[in-house]
Design a protein around this motif. Structure first.
Motif, PDB file in Angstrom:
ATOM      1  N   LYS A 128     -22.552 118.778  46.258  1.00 51.43           N
ATOM      2  CA  LYS A 128     -21.797 119.348  47.382  1.00 51.43           C
ATOM      3  C   LYS A 128     -22.714 119.807  48.504  1.00 51.43           C
ATOM      4  O   LYS A 128     -23.822 120.281  48.243  1.00 51.43           O
ATOM      5  CB  LYS A 128     -20.996 120.545  46.864  1.00 51.43           C
ATOM      6  CG  LYS A 128     -19.930 121.032  47.817  1.00 51.43           C
ATOM      7  CD  LYS A 128     -19.239 122.243  47.274  1.00 51.43           C
ATOM      8  CE  LYS A 128     -19.830 123.485  47.884  1.00 51.43           C
ATOM      9  NZ  LYS A 128     -19.148 124.703  47.537  1.00 51.43           N
ATOM     10  N   THR A 129     -22.246 119.659  49.722  1.00 55.68           N
ATOM     11  CA  THR A 129     -22.983 120.167  50.892  1.00 55.68           C
ATOM     12  C   THR A 129     -21.987 120.904  51.780  1.00 55.68           C
ATOM     13  O   THR A 129     -20.801 120.604  51.762  1.00 55.68           O
ATOM     14  CB  THR A 129     -23.549 119.004  51.744  1.00 55.68           C
ATOM     15  OG1 THR A 129     -24.127 118.075  50.871  1.00 55.68           O
ATOM     16  CG2 THR A 129     -24.559 119.472  52.747  1.00 55.68           C
ATOM     17  N   SER A 147     -27.909 114.417  55.863  1.00 58.86           N
ATOM     18  CA  SER A 147     -27.869 113.254  56.758  1.00 58.86           C
ATOM     19  C   SER A 147     -27.278 112.039  56.051  1.00 58.86           C
ATOM     20  O   SER A 147     -26.549 111.244  56.641  1.00 58.86           O
ATOM     21  CB  SER A 147     -29.277 112.935  57.272  1.00 58.86           C
ATOM     22  OG  SER A 147     -30.133 112.749  56.168  1.00 58.86           O
ATOM     23  N   GLU A 148     -27.610 111.913  54.750  1.00 56.98           N
ATOM     24  CA  GLU A 148     -27.041 110.787  53.984  1.00 56.98           C
ATOM     25  C   GLU A 148     -25.528 110.925  53.884  1.00 56.98           C
ATOM     26  O   GLU A 148     -24.787 109.953  53.966  1.00 56.98           O
ATOM     27  CB  GLU A 148     -27.636 110.758  52.574  1.00 56.98           C
ATOM     28  CG  GLU A 148     -29.068 110.260  52.522  1.00 56.98           C
ATOM     29  CD  GLU A 148     -29.657 110.438  51.141  1.00 56.98           C
ATOM     30  OE1 GLU A 148     -29.651 111.588  50.665  1.00 56.98           O
ATOM     31  OE2 GLU A 148     -30.090 109.459  50.551  1.00 56.98           O
ATOM     32  N   ILE A 150     -23.562 112.461  56.044  1.00 55.06           N
ATOM     33  CA  ILE A 150     -22.945 112.193  57.357  1.00 55.06           C
ATOM     34  C   ILE A 150     -22.826 110.687  57.589  1.00 55.06           C
ATOM     35  O   ILE A 150     -21.770 110.183  57.972  1.00 55.06           O
ATOM     36  CB  ILE A 150     -23.758 112.862  58.499  1.00 55.06           C
ATOM     37  CG1 ILE A 150     -23.647 114.378  58.370  1.00 55.06           C
ATOM     38  CG2 ILE A 150     -23.252 112.410  59.864  1.00 55.06           C
ATOM     39  CD1 ILE A 150     -24.571 115.151  59.259  1.00 55.06           C
ATOM     40  N   SER A 151     -23.918 109.962  57.310  1.00 50.81           N
ATOM     41  CA  SER A 151     -23.848 108.506  57.531  1.00 50.81           C
ATOM     42  C   SER A 151     -22.899 107.861  56.523  1.00 50.81           C
ATOM     43  O   SER A 151     -22.170 106.929  56.858  1.00 50.81           O
ATOM     44  CB  SER A 151     -25.239 107.874  57.472  1.00 50.81           C
ATOM     45  OG  SER A 151     -25.784 108.098  56.194  1.00 50.81           O
ATOM     46  N   GLY A 152     -22.898 108.361  55.297  1.00 54.38           N
ATOM     47  CA  GLY A 152     -21.991 107.830  54.270  1.00 54.38           C
ATOM     48  C   GLY A 152     -20.542 108.050  54.647  1.00 54.38           C
ATOM     49  O   GLY A 152     -19.697 107.166  54.494  1.00 54.38           O
ATOM     50  N   LEU A 153     -20.249 109.210  55.199  1.00 55.22           N
ATOM     51  CA  LEU A 153     -18.873 109.543  55.587  1.00 55.22           C
ATOM     52  C   LEU A 153     -18.355 108.599  56.657  1.00 55.22           C
ATOM     53  O   LEU A 153     -17.199 108.183  56.639  1.00 55.22           O
ATOM     54  CB  LEU A 153     -18.816 110.970  56.145  1.00 55.22           C
ATOM     55  CG  LEU A 153     -18.615 112.116  55.160  1.00 55.22           C
ATOM     56  CD1 LEU A 153     -18.724 113.444  55.887  1.00 55.22           C
ATOM     57  CD2 LEU A 153     -17.271 112.012  54.485  1.00 55.22           C
ATOM     58  N   ALA A 154     -19.275 108.274  57.593  1.00 52.41           N
ATOM     59  CA  ALA A 154     -18.855 107.426  58.705  1.00 52.41           C
ATOM     60  C   ALA A 154     -18.476 106.028  58.224  1.00 52.41           C
ATOM     61  O   ALA A 154     -17.620 105.374  58.813  1.00 52.41           O
ATOM     62  CB  ALA A 154     -19.981 107.353  59.732  1.00 52.41           C
ATOM     63  N   ASN A 155     -19.114 105.590  57.148  1.00 52.81           N
ATOM     64  CA  ASN A 155     -18.891 104.210  56.696  1.00 52.81           C
ATOM     65  C   ASN A 155     -17.870 104.089  55.567  1.00 52.81           C
ATOM     66  O   ASN A 155     -17.454 102.986  55.247  1.00 52.81           O
ATOM     67  CB  ASN A 155     -20.221 103.608  56.218  1.00 52.81           C
ATOM     68  CG  ASN A 155     -21.230 103.557  57.339  1.00 52.81           C
ATOM     69  OD1 ASN A 155     -20.866 103.271  58.473  1.00 52.81           O
ATOM     70  ND2 ASN A 155     -22.475 103.859  57.043  1.00 52.81           N
TER      71      ASN A 155
END
Lengths: 452, 62
Positions: A128-129, A147-148, A150-155
């Motif tokens: 969790k973050t 950061s991982e 955030i990028s994971g969420l976008a994709n």
């Protein structure tokens, strides 16, 4: 020696100064230049600024508030205009899969709800973050950094979210409408709401029994009212084309019986409360807790659920099914009951929505999502109690007589297994950086609004 | 109990100020519920007024 006139003058001035000073001090305390006001209240330690939890029939007060039925309410007095309110609640939850706190908003009896406690989220072992005051859990291997995530969420397309608007469209893969209308016998008394998955077209043919007016409202997936109709007929067709794909909500207000719905839409799921008319009903639900009540003798029966049975043998008694799986079949042999739940119901076994975008309530380690985002933080454990905080923006809050009104939804609480609140701490906060005069004028406006 | 004319005048002045204050505080409380009552007990204020009034009846000018 002073003359009588002078003594009279001195006494008058002294008296006026003393009492005006008191008045000014009281107003300054009310305006509260620090911008923060904290109020602590418990069942033993009353505070005139916070009401007791009511109605009293749903609460037993001893050292704590024991909530034995839901919903319950309390009001808090807000002495000056604030921008935000935070509730820090110390509680013990052995009864409910989830507990909600809501703040009254708008003119109607509507509440903006926040999660106080959710057992599924508490037990989730995913990494969790915290991101912008939201908790983000990730079920992806190797993803732990911010950061991982955030990028994971976008994709990712497999994002479950609770209480935050989802900007992703809710799309069920390989979905197509029925080629011809299919009819389901629902046999419901009075009001109900349902969620319908729409892919371009909605077509629902309602059959009513009775001579009363039925009001039908259709909302899109952003809760905007897009159609409203009233009918006295026994048949009403709700049909619209060229709709954006997603979940639409339909609410029906009527004193009639709705006997059946014929539709081309496969996913027709019912929310919250249903009053089942007499006759056999088979329902599928993803709720964790279901409350059942019989209003008359014809509703006394044995209900079969998940290989168990529940004897409804007393009128007006509330029976609970707790800790249910995310697929529970209910066989109700003779109907005539009211059922209420924290999930969805379907009269068709094959078409129960897994979750409502933006408002998922259940998720487990086995769930097939890559991410979960929720405006929720795990509670802090303090002995037998838990402490958690919910906050609300006051921009849209209903303020009546300088009071805010809150609701506590603890589905599953009962006299044997109450939801216990030890204390509530209320923290009002203002935006910082306002000058004294701005605050004073805001305060006068706030008072004036109350007087009017 | 007997007081001089000057003492009686001071007593009456104080009584009048407390009475007017009570009325002002009541209006302030009515206009904004909780402004006064949260910090200051208007009932006690009123009781003091009654006691002073009874006391005033018993006073005589010397």
């Amino acid at each position: 020696m002073l003359s009588d006139k002078k003594i009279k003058f001195i006494v008058r001035i002294a008296g006026i100064v003393i009492f005006l000073t008191i008045l000014i001090c009281l107003i300054l305390i009310d305006i509260n230049l620090s911008g923060r006001q904290s109020i602590y209240v418990s069942a033993e330690d009353n505070n005139s600024k916070v009401s007791q939890i009511f109605p009293v029939s749903r609460t037993i007060v001893n050292d704590n508030w024991n909530i034995i039925d839901e919903p319950v309410y309390f009001t808090t007095r807000m002495s000056a205009p604030y921008d935000n309110v935070e509730l820090k609640i110390k509680y013990k939850n052995d009864c409910c899969q989830q507990v909600l706190i809501g703040l009254q908003t708008g003119d109607n009896w509507s509440y903006e709800e926040e999660l106080l406690d959710n057992k599924d989220f508490n037990n989730l072992a995913w990494p969790k973050t915290i991101l912008d005051n939201l908790s983000v859990w990730s079920n992806m291997e190797g993803i732990i950094g911010e950061s991982e995530i955030i990028s994971g969420l976008a994709n990712s397309d497999k994002i479950a979210s609770y209480n935050i608007p989802s900007d992703k469209d809710y799309i069920i893969e390989d979905y197509s409408d029925y080629k011809a209308q299919q009819s389901i016998n629902i046999n419901l008394i009075g009001d109900y709401s349902m969620l319908v998955y729409v892919n371009d077209r909605i077509y629902l043919d309602f059959n009513f029994i009775g001579d009363n007016i039925s009001t039908i409202k259709l909302y899109d997936n952003s809760s905007n009212l897009i159609k409203q109709d009233e009918t006295l007929d026994s048949n009403y067709i709700l049909e619209m084309n060229n709709l954006k794909t997603g979940i639409y909500k339909i609410s029906i207000s009527t004193d009639n019986i709705t006997s059946s719905i014929a539709s081309i839409n496969k996913y027709i799921n019912f929310t919250n409360q249903l009053s089942l008319n007499g006759g056999k009903h088979s329902l599928l639900s993803n709720a964790s807790t279901i409350r059942i009540k019989s209003l008359d003798y014809s509703g006394l029966q044995n209900i079969i659920y998940a290989d168990n049975d529940l004897a409804i043998d007393t009128i007006n008694n509330k029976y609970y099914l707790r800790d249910l799986s995310d697929r529970t079949y209910l066989d109700i042999p003779s109907g005539n009951i009211q059922i209420y739940s924290d999930g969805l119901f379907s009269f068709n076994d094959d078409y129960l929505l897994d979750f409502i975008p933006g408002s998922i309530k259940r998720i487990t380690d086995e769930s097939d999502y890559e991410y979960l985002i929720a405006k929720y933080h795990k509670p802090i454990i303090d002995g037998d109690y838990s402490i958690n905080t919910v906050s609300f923006d006051l921009a849209s809050a209903t303020i009546s007589d300088n009071k805010l009104r809150f609701i506590i939804g603890a589905l599953g609480s009962s006299i044997d297994n109450p939801f216990i609140i030890e204390s509530i701490e209320i923290l009002y906060e203002k935006k910082s950086g306002l000058s004294f005069w701005t605050e004073f004028i805001d305060y006068l406006k706030y008072c004036w609004r109350n007087i009017r | 109990m007997r007081l001089t004319k000057r003492q009686l005048m001071i007593f009456d002045e104080i009584f009048a100020i407390i009475s007017i204050t009570w009325i002002i505080y009541m209006i302030a409380e009515y206009l904004k519920v909780g402004l006064i009552s949260n910090y200051y007990d208007l009932n006690i204020h009123f009781i003091i007024l009654i006691i002073l009034f009874i006391f005033r009846i018993m006073l005589k000018e010397d």
